[in-house]
Write a protein that holds these residues in place. Structure first.
Motif, PDB file in Angstrom:
ATOM      1  N   TYR A 138    -103.671  46.052  50.210  1.00 57.48           N
ATOM      2  CA  TYR A 138    -105.128  45.883  50.184  1.00 57.48           C
ATOM      3  C   TYR A 138    -105.704  46.226  48.810  1.00 57.48           C
ATOM      4  O   TYR A 138    -106.583  45.510  48.304  1.00 57.48           O
ATOM      5  N   ARG A 139    -105.228  47.319  48.224  1.00 54.41           N
ATOM      6  CA  ARG A 139    -105.708  47.736  46.902  1.00 54.41           C
ATOM      7  C   ARG A 139    -104.534  48.207  46.062  1.00 54.41           C
ATOM      8  O   ARG A 139    -103.845  49.161  46.428  1.00 54.41           O
ATOM      9  N   ARG A 140    -104.314  47.552  44.931  1.00 55.52           N
ATOM     10  CA  ARG A 140    -103.197  47.916  44.061  1.00 55.52           C
ATOM     11  C   ARG A 140    -103.275  49.380  43.633  1.00 55.52           C
ATOM     12  O   ARG A 140    -102.257  50.057  43.450  1.00 55.52           O
ATOM     13  N   SER A 141    -104.482  49.895  43.449  1.00 49.53           N
ATOM     14  CA  SER A 141    -104.669  51.262  42.953  1.00 49.53           C
ATOM     15  C   SER A 141    -104.608  52.313  44.045  1.00 49.53           C
ATOM     16  O   SER A 141    -104.875  53.492  43.800  1.00 49.53           O
ATOM     17  N   ALA A 142    -104.270  51.935  45.276  1.00 49.47           N
ATOM     18  CA  ALA A 142    -104.263  52.893  46.388  1.00 49.47           C
ATOM     19  C   ALA A 142    -103.301  54.045  46.115  1.00 49.47           C
ATOM     20  O   ALA A 142    -102.227  53.865  45.542  1.00 49.47           O
ATOM     21  N   LEU A 143    -103.707  55.235  46.521  1.00 45.68           N
ATOM     22  CA  LEU A 143    -102.867  56.424  46.428  1.00 45.68           C
ATOM     23  C   LEU A 143    -102.631  56.980  47.824  1.00 45.68           C
ATOM     24  O   LEU A 143    -103.537  56.960  48.665  1.00 45.68           O
ATOM     25  N   VAL A 144    -101.433  57.495  48.055  1.00 44.97           N
ATOM     26  CA  VAL A 144    -101.101  58.090  49.355  1.00 44.97           C
ATOM     27  C   VAL A 144    -100.410  59.421  49.112  1.00 44.97           C
ATOM     28  O   VAL A 144     -99.557  59.532  48.224  1.00 44.97           O
ATOM     29  N   SER A 145    -100.780  60.436  49.881  1.00 45.77           N
ATOM     30  CA  SER A 145    -100.179  61.755  49.721  1.00 45.77           C
ATOM     31  C   SER A 145    -100.180  62.481  51.049  1.00 45.77           C
ATOM     32  O   SER A 145    -101.085  62.306  51.866  1.00 45.77           O
ATOM     33  N   ARG A 146     -99.157  63.303  51.277  1.00 45.51           N
ATOM     34  CA  ARG A 146     -99.071  64.097  52.495  1.00 45.51           C
ATOM     35  C   ARG A 146     -99.416  65.548  52.191  1.00 45.51           C
ATOM     36  O   ARG A 146     -98.899  66.134  51.245  1.00 45.51           O
ATOM     37  N   GLN A 147    -100.269  66.118  53.030  1.00 40.53           N
ATOM     38  CA  GLN A 147    -100.649  67.515  52.903  1.00 40.53           C
ATOM     39  C   GLN A 147    -100.869  68.103  54.282  1.00 40.53           C
ATOM     40  O   GLN A 147    -101.555  67.508  55.119  1.00 40.53           O
ATOM     41  N   SER A 148    -100.281  69.272  54.520  1.00 42.61           N
ATOM     42  CA  SER A 148    -100.515  70.035  55.746  1.00 42.61           C
ATOM     43  C   SER A 148    -100.354  69.184  57.001  1.00 42.61           C
ATOM     44  O   SER A 148    -101.167  69.259  57.931  1.00 42.61           O
ATOM     45  N   GLY A 149     -99.317  68.368  57.032  1.00 47.18           N
ATOM     46  CA  GLY A 149     -99.040  67.588  58.226  1.00 47.18           C
ATOM     47  C   GLY A 149     -99.866  66.327  58.371  1.00 47.18           C
ATOM     48  O   GLY A 149     -99.743  65.625  59.383  1.00 47.18           O
ATOM     49  N   ARG A 150    -100.709  66.032  57.389  1.00 51.36           N
ATOM     50  CA  ARG A 150    -101.534  64.826  57.435  1.00 51.36           C
ATOM     51  C   ARG A 150    -101.203  63.927  56.243  1.00 51.36           C
ATOM     52  O   ARG A 150    -100.711  64.405  55.218  1.00 51.36           O
ATOM     53  N   THR A 151    -101.503  62.644  56.393  1.00 50.65           N
ATOM     54  CA  THR A 151    -101.283  61.693  55.310  1.00 50.65           C
ATOM     55  C   THR A 151    -102.625  61.111  54.886  1.00 50.65           C
ATOM     56  O   THR A 151    -103.354  60.551  55.710  1.00 50.65           O
TER      57      THR A 151
ATOM     58  N   PHE B 130    -104.547  60.190  58.248  1.00 52.75           N
ATOM     59  CA  PHE B 130    -103.747  59.846  59.423  1.00 52.75           C
ATOM     60  C   PHE B 130    -102.957  61.066  59.880  1.00 52.75           C
ATOM     61  O   PHE B 130    -102.565  61.912  59.062  1.00 52.75           O
ATOM     62  N   ALA B 131    -102.694  61.128  61.179  1.00 49.83           N
ATOM     63  CA  ALA B 131    -101.852  62.190  61.732  1.00 49.83           C
ATOM     64  C   ALA B 131    -100.915  61.606  62.769  1.00 49.83           C
ATOM     65  O   ALA B 131    -101.290  60.717  63.539  1.00 49.83           O
ATOM     66  N   LEU B 132     -99.689  62.098  62.762  1.00 48.64           N
ATOM     67  CA  LEU B 132     -98.670  61.668  63.723  1.00 48.64           C
ATOM     68  C   LEU B 132     -98.780  62.535  64.965  1.00 48.64           C
ATOM     69  O   LEU B 132     -98.787  63.762  64.870  1.00 48.64           O
ATOM     70  N   ARG B 133     -98.874  61.925  66.118  1.00 48.85           N
ATOM     71  CA  ARG B 133     -99.002  62.652  67.381  1.00 48.85           C
ATOM     72  C   ARG B 133     -97.747  62.456  68.232  1.00 48.85           C
ATOM     73  O   ARG B 133     -97.004  61.505  68.058  1.00 48.85           O
ATOM     74  N   GLY B 134     -97.552  63.373  69.182  1.00 49.58           N
ATOM     75  CA  GLY B 134     -96.473  63.235  70.143  1.00 49.58           C
ATOM     76  C   GLY B 134     -95.104  63.590  69.615  1.00 49.58           C
ATOM     77  O   GLY B 134     -94.096  63.244  70.231  1.00 49.58           O
ATOM     78  N   GLN B 135     -95.023  64.287  68.462  1.00 52.57           N
ATOM     79  CA  GLN B 135     -93.730  64.689  67.905  1.00 52.57           C
ATOM     80  C   GLN B 135     -93.536  66.198  67.959  1.00 52.57           C
ATOM     81  O   GLN B 135     -92.714  66.760  67.237  1.00 52.57           O
ATOM     82  N   GLU B 136     -94.302  66.861  68.852  1.00 48.63           N
ATOM     83  CA  GLU B 136     -94.277  68.320  68.895  1.00 48.63           C
ATOM     84  C   GLU B 136     -92.907  68.864  69.263  1.00 48.63           C
ATOM     85  O   GLU B 136     -92.529  69.970  68.855  1.00 48.63           O
TER      86      GLU B 136
ATOM     87  N   LEU C  97     -94.537  54.834  67.066  1.00 48.03           N
ATOM     88  CA  LEU C  97     -95.223  56.072  66.697  1.00 48.03           C
ATOM     89  C   LEU C  97     -96.667  56.046  67.178  1.00 48.03           C
ATOM     90  O   LEU C  97     -97.349  55.027  67.090  1.00 48.03           O
ATOM     91  N   ARG C  98     -97.134  57.190  67.683  1.00 42.85           N
ATOM     92  CA  ARG C  98     -98.545  57.323  68.030  1.00 42.85           C
ATOM     93  C   ARG C  98     -99.255  57.984  66.852  1.00 42.85           C
ATOM     94  O   ARG C  98     -98.970  59.131  66.506  1.00 42.85           O
ATOM     95  N   VAL C  99    -100.146  57.242  66.238  1.00 47.23           N
ATOM     96  CA  VAL C  99    -100.832  57.703  65.032  1.00 47.23           C
ATOM     97  C   VAL C  99    -102.329  57.615  65.257  1.00 47.23           C
ATOM     98  O   VAL C  99    -102.824  56.649  65.845  1.00 47.23           O
ATOM     99  N   GLN C 100    -103.066  58.623  64.811  1.00 41.73           N
ATOM    100  CA  GLN C 100    -104.528  58.590  64.818  1.00 41.73           C
ATOM    101  C   GLN C 100    -105.025  58.491  63.383  1.00 41.73           C
ATOM    102  O   GLN C 100    -104.461  59.116  62.474  1.00 41.73           O
TER     103      GLN C 100
END
Length: 533
Positions: free
Chosen positions: A356-369, A325-331, A399-402
């Motif tokens: 949805y999944r107990r084992s899900a992992l989430v991490s942010r890198q280089s402006g993306r999630t 995912f990426a956040l848009r419109g926050q330039e 928020l506008r997210v892609q």
């Protein structure tokens, strides 16, 4: 008897690895009704690195970046400690104030330190615990390359509030408030007293015990509904227990405000409880490898897939996929606002993924999630899940997210293939693909063209100078004509002009450029180069 004892810095060995948090962010998290800014001679953007206690009976021990809490002295009597804190480089000093004190304000201004007024009824140990939680639980990283965790508990509480449409408090097993959401809605007496650090109405708490609410919250993952009690000034609530396996860690309470809770409130609350459990476990085990960094370690190649799967309780031999995912419109947003918005978005993704999944992992890198979903069944509804996340970000947070979905791979060991594919799609979306959610199968041709154009853009010498002679109107008209395979009527309709007008522009383009449109290679390259414009 004083309620607070001095807290040693030595209790926080990882202090200097914490991502910095500005005084403004701390104040936004704490908010009303705890503290109020009286004076801030250097603004609110300075970084808060630690929370310390100042006692009139002790020698002041203040260092640059400290938020100092003054106990044992109120109002103007605290002026010497305020000056001492400023001399030591403190960012801010919190003092209990019964009435406005010009002397105290002037002392803070002269010392160059922000003065925070604390309401008299607030308990110091409660404020100290909350403030330390805000500062020390905000996006901890083990090192510069370890990725970012999901954000502090206050940010998560705000996310839960957005998804449920309610007013949120996160409490530990002793019913102490750890974090809460900001709200302009009307809060009830139980909420107000809980935040101020005082016990809620005993008749109501007794009813909760008699109804077995606490027992149900401790026993498992069940969203409990609690009816409104107008005679006690208590509004309707839903709540869920926070657990690490069979061990209870706390509770999330959601008070209904002036508008009903959302239809997805209970599902969102269930996912939120799982994400919150990770935060609370991290607080208890700061030296452990954080789940939020596991995905970053996998994507960076610092940990193998089997070790990651073991950590999160997933089967490494079952299908998995990566969604990015990426956040848009926050330039144009300032750094503080942008980071807060990113943290909110990441918390939202985490809640949905965990539900949805107990084992899900989430991490942010280089402006993306990035979200890793494991143990996927056949025909997993990843498209539906991703659309839900994007829609929730737009509806609840503005928020506008892609979102780009990588292909489902047979095993966790192959998630880098899924990640690379998702990145390709998101790259194309950021350049010239106006879509909220996409997979490579959906937009393969667009992705390939986008990547080709990116390569052309990096090599300015690969241009046909004849096409460069065309002005904007002629270039747009010729591109529309070529895109429609020479169908003048279709191209004219696309441009909202008369077919004869388009015929004239196409002939004029060939004359100005000096080229022959009967040349198929010219037509092929013209479509690419004209798209660069």
């Amino acid at each position: 008897m004083r309620p607070v004892v001095r807290t040693s810095r030595l209790g926080h060995p990882s202090l200097w690895n914490w991502t910095k948090m500005s005084l403004r962010q701390v104040l936004i998290a704490l908010g009303d009704p705890l503290v109020e800014v009286q004076v801030a001679p250097h603004g609110l953007e300075a970084d808060v690195l630690d929370v310390v206690i100042l006692d009139p009976d002790d020698t002041p021990d203040v260092r640059p970046g400290d938020l100092a809490l003054v106990i044992g002295a109120r109002g103007r009597a605290a002026s010497p400690l305020v000056r001492a804190a400023g001399a030591g480089g403190a960012v801010a000093v919190a003092v209990k104030v019964d009435t406005p004190s010009p002397v105290l304000r002037q002392a803070a201004a002269d010392a160059g330190v922000a003065l925070l007024a604390v309401r008299p009824e607030v308990r110091w140990e409660h404020l100290e615990s909350l403030a330390r939680g805000v500062v020390h639980n905000a996006r901890l990283t083990a090192d510069a390359g370890a990725g970012e965790v999901l954000g502090d508990l206050f940010g998560l509480a705000q996310t839960i509030a957005s998804l449920t449409g309610g007013i949120v408090s996160i409490e530990d097993t002793a019913s102490r408030v750890l974090a809460y959401s900001r709200s302009t809605d009307e809060v009830d007496e139980l909420r107000r007293l809980s935040i101020l650090g005082r016990q809620g109405p005993e008749p109501y708490l007794k009813m909760l015990r008699e109804w077995g609410v606490y027992q149900r919250l401790r026993s498992g993952e069940e969203v409990v509904r609690i009816d409104e009690r107008p005679e006690l000034g208590i509004r309707r609530r839903i709540a869920v227990g926070i657990h690490a396996g069979a061990q209870p860690l706390g509770t999330i309470w959601v008070q209904e405000g002036t508008t009903p809770l959302t239809e997805q409130a209970e599902r969102a609350l269930l996912g939120a409880a799982r994400v919150t459990a990770l935060h609370l476990v991290q607080q208890r085990e700061p030296a452990a490898a954080f789940r939020e960094n596991l995905l970053a370690s996998l994507l960076d190649g610092r940990m193998d897939a089997e070790a990651i799967a073991e950590q999160i309780g997933a089967d490494p031999d079952k299908p998995a996929a990566v969604v990015v995912f990426a956040l848009r419109g926050q330039e144009h947003a300032d750094r503080t606002e942008h980071e807060l918005r990113r943290a909110e978005m990441t918390s939202l993704i985490s809640v949905h993924a965990a539900s949805y999944r107990r084992s899900a992992l989430v991490s942010r890198q280089s402006g993306r999630t990035y979200a890793l979903l494991t143990d996927l069944p056949p025909k997993a509804p990843l498209l539906t899940l991703t659309k839900e996340i994007v829609a929730a970000a737009r509806k609840h947070m503005g928020l506008r997210v892609q979102g780009a979905i990588g292909s489902t791979v047979p095993t966790v060991d192959e998630v880098m293939i899924s990640r690379a594919e998702a990145d390709r799609v998101l790259d194309a979306m950021s350049r010239d693909l106006d879509a909220e959610v996409a997979t490579l199968e959906d937009v393969r041709s667009r992705v390939l063209i986008s990547e080709t154009l990116a390569l052309l853009g990096e090599h300015p010498r690969i241009r046909d100078p004849r096409l460069s002679r065309l002005d904007g109107e002629l270039a747009r008209s010729l591109l529309a004509y070529l895109d429609e395979f020479g169908d003048v009527k279709s191209a004219a309709a696309k441009l909202h002009v008369h077919p004869n007008t388009l015929r004239y522009r196409v002939r004029r383009a060939a004359e100005v450029g000096g080229f022959d449109l009967d040349d198929p290679l010219l037509r092929l390259f013209a479509q690419l180069q004209l798209r660069l414009g």
